[in-house]
Design a protein around this motif. Sequence first.
Motif, short mmCIF file in Angstrom:
data_model
loop_
_atom_site.label_atom_id
_atom_site.label_comp_id
_atom_site.label_asym_id
_atom_site.label_seq_id
_atom_site.Cartn_x
_atom_site.Cartn_y
_atom_site.Cartn_z
N VAL A 10 0.87 -1.18 0.00
CA VAL A 10 0.00 0.00 0.00
C VAL A 10 0.90 1.23 0.00
CG1 VAL A 10 -1.69 1.32 1.32
CG2 VAL A 10 -1.83 -1.16 1.29
N GLY A 11 0.55 2.24 -0.78
CA GLY A 11 1.32 3.48 -0.80
C GLY A 11 2.14 3.62 -2.06
N CYS A 56 11.53 3.42 -2.26
CA CYS A 56 10.25 2.84 -1.86
C CYS A 56 10.10 2.91 -0.34
CB CYS A 56 10.17 1.39 -2.33
SG CYS A 56 8.65 0.56 -1.84
N ILE A 57 11.14 2.56 0.37
CA ILE A 57 11.09 2.61 1.84
C ILE A 57 10.82 4.03 2.31
CG2 ILE A 57 12.51 2.36 3.91
CD1 ILE A 57 13.79 -0.10 2.48
N GLY A 94 6.44 5.13 3.74
CA GLY A 94 6.10 5.68 5.06
C GLY A 94 5.37 7.00 4.96
N ARG A 95 5.68 7.81 3.95
CA ARG A 95 5.04 9.11 3.77
C ARG A 95 3.64 8.99 3.18
NH1 ARG A 95 9.91 12.47 0.85
NH2 ARG A 95 11.40 12.35 2.54
N SER A 96 3.37 7.91 2.46
CA SER A 96 2.10 7.80 1.75
C SER A 96 1.14 6.80 2.40
CB SER A 96 2.35 7.41 0.30
OG SER A 96 3.01 6.16 0.23
#
Length: 99
Positions: free
Chosen positions: A54-55, A76-77, A81-83
Motif C-alpha cells: 500500500v502506498g 520505496c522505503i 512511510g510518507r504515503s
Amino acid sequence: MSATSTRRPLSLIVPSLLAIAMVLSGGCSNKAAKARAMTAQTGSNCYAKALPTVGEGGLAWGSTLQTARQKSLNNCIRYAGRSGGLPGTCKVVLAECKN
C-alpha cells in the motif's frame, strides 16, 4: 485662494513601484532552472521499480542492475512511510537494462 495638491495620482505610483520591483528582481531570472524530476544520469541504462503493498513506491536508475534495484528499494522505503504504506513491505517488481 486655491490650494493645489502636490500628491501624484495613485495610477502613476503603482506602475512605478511594479517597474522598480521588476528591475530589481530581473537579475535572478537568468539562473538555470533545476530539474525537479529524477532523470537518468549519463551511462545509467538500468532501471528498477519497487512497490509496497500500500502506498507509493520508488523508481530509480543506475549504471548496473543491482545499483538500480537498491536505489529503488531505498526510495520505496522512504516514500511508503510518507504515503500511508509500510516500508517493510517494499519489493522490487520491475528491473531491467536498456540496450
